[in-house]
Design a protein around this motif. Structure first.
Motif, PDB file in Angstrom:
ATOM      1  N   LEU A 280       0.828  -1.201   0.000  1.00 26.91           N
ATOM      2  CA  LEU A 280       0.000   0.000   0.000  1.00 26.91           C
ATOM      3  C   LEU A 280       0.865   1.255   0.000  1.00 26.91           C
ATOM      4  CD1 LEU A 280      -3.028   0.673   0.072  1.00 26.91           C
ATOM      5  CD2 LEU A 280      -2.833   0.903   2.547  1.00 26.91           C
ATOM      6  N   MET A 281       1.928   1.252   0.776  1.00 25.00           N
ATOM      7  CA  MET A 281       2.842   2.398   0.800  1.00 25.00           C
ATOM      8  C   MET A 281       3.507   2.601  -0.553  1.00 25.00           C
ATOM      9  SD  MET A 281       4.809   2.446   4.473  1.00 25.00           S
ATOM     10  CE  MET A 281       5.419   0.770   4.347  1.00 25.00           C
ATOM     11  N   LEU A 282       3.984   1.533  -1.156  1.00 27.40           N
ATOM     12  CA  LEU A 282       4.648   1.640  -2.452  1.00 27.40           C
ATOM     13  C   LEU A 282       3.689   2.155  -3.522  1.00 27.40           C
ATOM     14  CD1 LEU A 282       6.743  -1.663  -2.433  1.00 27.40           C
ATOM     15  CD2 LEU A 282       7.618   0.662  -2.254  1.00 27.40           C
ATOM     16  N   GLY A 283       2.442   1.669  -3.491  1.00 25.10           N
ATOM     17  CA  GLY A 283       1.468   2.112  -4.470  1.00 25.10           C
ATOM     18  C   GLY A 283       1.123   3.587  -4.321  1.00 25.10           C
ATOM     19  N   TYR A 284       0.908   4.031  -3.089  1.00 28.66           N
ATOM     20  CA  TYR A 284       0.586   5.444  -2.862  1.00 28.66           C
ATOM     21  C   TYR A 284       1.783   6.331  -3.201  1.00 28.66           C
ATOM     22  CZ  TYR A 284      -1.268   9.595  -0.549  1.00 28.66           C
ATOM     23  OH  TYR A 284      -1.714  10.859  -0.274  1.00 28.66           O
ATOM     24  N   GLY A 285       2.981   5.868  -2.866  1.00 31.88           N
ATOM     25  CA  GLY A 285       4.172   6.627  -3.217  1.00 31.88           C
ATOM     26  C   GLY A 285       4.363   6.731  -4.717  1.00 31.88           C
ATOM     27  N   TYR A 286       4.046   5.670  -5.452  1.00 27.40           N
ATOM     28  CA  TYR A 286       4.159   5.700  -6.915  1.00 27.40           C
ATOM     29  C   TYR A 286       3.178   6.706  -7.511  1.00 27.40           C
ATOM     30  CZ  TYR A 286       4.586   3.879 -11.682  1.00 27.40           C
ATOM     31  OH  TYR A 286       4.808   3.758 -13.039  1.00 27.40           O
ATOM     32  N   MET A 287       1.979   6.779  -6.949  1.00 32.30           N
ATOM     33  CA  MET A 287       0.981   7.724  -7.444  1.00 32.30           C
ATOM     34  C   MET A 287       1.400   9.174  -7.183  1.00 32.30           C
ATOM     35  SD  MET A 287      -2.560   5.885  -6.240  1.00 32.30           S
ATOM     36  CE  MET A 287      -3.529   7.364  -6.561  1.00 32.30           C
ATOM     37  N   THR A 288       2.092   9.426  -6.098  1.00 32.95           N
ATOM     38  CA  THR A 288       2.440  10.792  -5.706  1.00 32.95           C
ATOM     39  C   THR A 288       3.910  11.121  -5.946  1.00 32.95           C
ATOM     40  OG1 THR A 288       2.756  10.006  -3.433  1.00 32.95           O
ATOM     41  CG2 THR A 288       0.606  10.917  -4.000  1.00 32.95           C
ATOM     42  N   ASP A 289       4.634  10.292  -6.706  1.00 30.61           N
ATOM     43  CA  ASP A 289       5.978  10.583  -7.231  1.00 30.61           C
ATOM     44  C   ASP A 289       7.105  10.516  -6.208  1.00 30.61           C
ATOM     45  OD1 ASP A 289       5.011  10.996  -9.845  1.00 30.61           O
ATOM     46  OD2 ASP A 289       4.437  13.045  -9.325  1.00 30.61           O
ATOM     47  N   TYR A 290       6.909   9.861  -5.073  1.00 34.30           N
ATOM     48  CA  TYR A 290       8.000   9.594  -4.127  1.00 34.30           C
ATOM     49  C   TYR A 290       8.787  10.860  -3.762  1.00 34.30           C
ATOM     50  CZ  TYR A 290       7.325   4.624  -5.140  1.00 34.30           C
ATOM     51  OH  TYR A 290       6.797   3.370  -5.268  1.00 34.30           O
ATOM     52  N   GLY A 291       8.144  11.814  -3.153  1.00 35.48           N
ATOM     53  CA  GLY A 291       8.848  12.994  -2.661  1.00 35.48           C
ATOM     54  C   GLY A 291       9.734  12.652  -1.480  1.00 35.48           C
ATOM     55  N   ASP A 292      10.567  13.610  -1.057  1.00 34.49           N
ATOM     56  CA  ASP A 292      11.485  13.356   0.060  1.00 34.49           C
ATOM     57  C   ASP A 292      10.733  13.011   1.341  1.00 34.49           C
ATOM     58  OD1 ASP A 292      13.665  13.777  -1.516  1.00 34.49           O
ATOM     59  OD2 ASP A 292      13.931  15.880  -0.945  1.00 34.49           O
ATOM     60  N   SER A 293       9.625  13.712   1.588  1.00 41.26           N
ATOM     61  CA  SER A 293       8.828  13.417   2.779  1.00 41.26           C
ATOM     62  C   SER A 293       8.239  12.013   2.704  1.00 41.26           C
ATOM     63  CB  SER A 293       7.709  14.451   2.922  1.00 41.26           C
ATOM     64  OG  SER A 293       6.884  14.164   4.025  1.00 41.26           O
ATOM     65  N   MET A 294       7.800  11.628   1.514  1.00 43.27           N
ATOM     66  CA  MET A 294       7.254  10.283   1.324  1.00 43.27           C
ATOM     67  C   MET A 294       8.317   9.217   1.566  1.00 43.27           C
ATOM     68  SD  MET A 294       4.086   9.738   0.566  1.00 43.27           S
ATOM     69  CE  MET A 294       2.633  10.723   0.252  1.00 43.27           C
ATOM     70  N   LEU A 295       9.496   9.433   1.023  1.00 37.63           N
ATOM     71  CA  LEU A 295      10.568   8.451   1.175  1.00 37.63           C
ATOM     72  C   LEU A 295      10.986   8.328   2.641  1.00 37.63           C
ATOM     73  CD1 LEU A 295      12.808   9.270  -1.912  1.00 37.63           C
ATOM     74  CD2 LEU A 295      11.339   7.281  -1.592  1.00 37.63           C
ATOM     75  N   ARG A 296      11.031   9.454   3.345  1.00 39.67           N
ATOM     76  CA  ARG A 296      11.376   9.420   4.766  1.00 39.67           C
ATOM     77  C   ARG A 296      10.337   8.637   5.561  1.00 39.67           C
ATOM     78  NH1 ARG A 296       8.455  10.745   8.781  1.00 39.67           N
ATOM     79  NH2 ARG A 296       7.779  12.622   7.669  1.00 39.67           N
ATOM     80  N   ALA A 297       9.066   8.947   5.334  1.00 38.89           N
ATOM     81  CA  ALA A 297       7.999   8.243   6.064  1.00 38.89           C
ATOM     82  C   ALA A 297       7.938   6.771   5.679  1.00 38.89           C
ATOM     83  CB  ALA A 297       6.657   8.912   5.784  1.00 38.89           C
ATOM     84  N   MET A 298       8.140   6.481   4.401  1.00 38.97           N
ATOM     85  CA  MET A 298       8.102   5.095   3.943  1.00 38.97           C
ATOM     86  C   MET A 298       9.221   4.285   4.595  1.00 38.97           C
ATOM     87  SD  MET A 298       8.076   3.764  -0.004  1.00 38.97           S
ATOM     88  CE  MET A 298       6.786   4.945  -0.360  1.00 38.97           C
TER      89      MET A 298
END
Length: 381
Positions: A280-298
């Motif tokens: 679920l995290m990978l899918g949502y990150g792919y939709m929103t382009d894996y920003g720095d905040s996303m990568l940190r939280a992931m």
């Protein structure tokens, strides 16, 4: 030694920063040699244990490795920028793979990575996509006028060059001709349903919400700012509230952890619940382009869920520093990104607050909280 990975992460990050900002290489080598000499001397004189000496030597090696990584990336970036000025305002043709799509009001920006690994920002007019939809992973041939990004010339002015450098983009091309060469690899083709889902959500918001609400929800949920009203966007920028309407790690944490807990309450096995949260995290990150905040939280969520899976506890500071050092090592230009500093500063502030409250409680034996403790101290004063 407590938190060894935290010390290693700080050392690597400092080395990358030293290399990127151009600290003299001989000073770095001298510092690493001094650390190694001190550790050997301490071991020979029986001041330090064998384990401590190996750790200090390892930190010295990590510092040198980080410095080399940062220095090499800085030199490559400067060399590339100097070459860009040679073909400024000249027509070029580039063949590359679409890594990210950013929609604007009049043009769409395609982040295209060519065969050499360089990333360009292709500005494409919207009418070029009237018949077909552009997806990540597709291979395009673009032809147009190239130009380098500009640095800020006045205090407070937006520094375009530093911003796009922090994203790993080298230069911009105003596209005059765009040709689809290939649909890309099988992985990207199978993930296109996520991009179609994003477009469906955008259409749904547009159809059932007013203009202002539609723009805010698209920006906050999907990271899509093209529908954001110009006046409203300026209002948020002037008041420093833009971070409130952007996709952040907080959204990802809510989605992943709540899904994990729901599945566990439904007696789904821990392994299956963890894998579902990861996907679920990978899918949502792919939709929103894996920003720095996303990568940190992931990264922090992966560490937290993995720790639960193996029956261990996670340390917030260690997770934070380790992920920061890894992200900087992979792309040292993130040092120029305000978003990178903001996401780690925010979580670091939370961790510091937790440590402060814990220290006060342990010192005074008062479990009623920091606020009440400070209130009582003020009354006594």
């Amino acid at each position: 030694m407590k938190r060894p990975f935290m010390g290693a992460g700080i050392t690597l990050a400092v080395g990358v920063a030293a290399g990127w900002f151009g600290i003299l290489w001989w000073f770095v080598l001298l510092l690493a040699a001094a650390a190694g000499g001190i550790s050997i001397t301490g071991y020979c004189k029986k001041y330090w244990t064998d384990r401590t000496c190996k750790y200090v030597i390892g930190l010295s090696v990590l510092f040198v490795v980080g410095f080399c990584r940062g220095f090499v990336c800085f030199e490559e970036n400067e060399t590339f920028l100097n070459e860009n000025f040679a073909f400024e305002n000249k027509e070029i043709q580039v063949l590359g793979t679409v890594k990210r799509i950013q929609k604007k009001n009049k043009v769409d920006y395609l982040f295209i990575e060519d065969e050499t690994g360089a990333c360009i920002l292709a500005a494409v007019k919207k009418e070029m996509f009237e018949e077909n939809t552009c997806y990540k992973g597709q291979i395009y041939s673009v032809r147009g006028e190239a130009e380098p990004f500009e640095h800020a010339t006045n205090p407070g002015q937006f520094d375009e060059a530093n911003y796009y450098c922090s994203l790993g983009v080298n230069y911009r091309v105003w596209v005059e001709e765009l040709n689809l060469i290939s649909e890309g690899n099988l992985l990207h083709q199978n993930l296109r349903w996520l991009e179609d889902l994003k477009m469906s959500m955008i259409k749904f918001y547009s159809a059932h919400m007013d203009e202002a609400g539609n723009g805010i929800v698209q920006a906050a949920v999907l990271g899509e700012r093209s529908a954001l009203d110009t006046e409203l966007k300026r209002y948020y920028q002037e008041n420093g509230w833009m971070h409130l309407i952007t996709t952040s790690g907080l959204h990802l944490s809510f989605i992943a952890m709540n899904s994990y807990r729901r599945l566990r309450k439904m007696t789904i096995p821990m392994v299956m619940s963890t894998i579902f949260a990861w996907v679920l995290m990978l899918g949502y990150g792919y939709m929103t382009d894996y920003g720095d905040s996303m990568l940190r939280a992931m990264g922090m969520m992966v560490l937290a869920l993995t720790a639960k899976l193996v029956g261990r506890r996670t340390d917030g500071w260690t997770s934070l520093v380790t992920l920061a050092s890894m992200m900087l090592f992979l792309r040292p230009s993130r040092l120029l990104s305000a978003g990178f500093w903001l996401t780690y500063a925010a979580v670091g502030g939370m961790e510091f607050g937790k440590w402060l409250m814990k220290s006060v409680n342990e010192t005074n034996g008062d479990r009623r909280g920091l606020f009440r403790y400070l209130t009582m101290k003020n009354k006594q004063g």
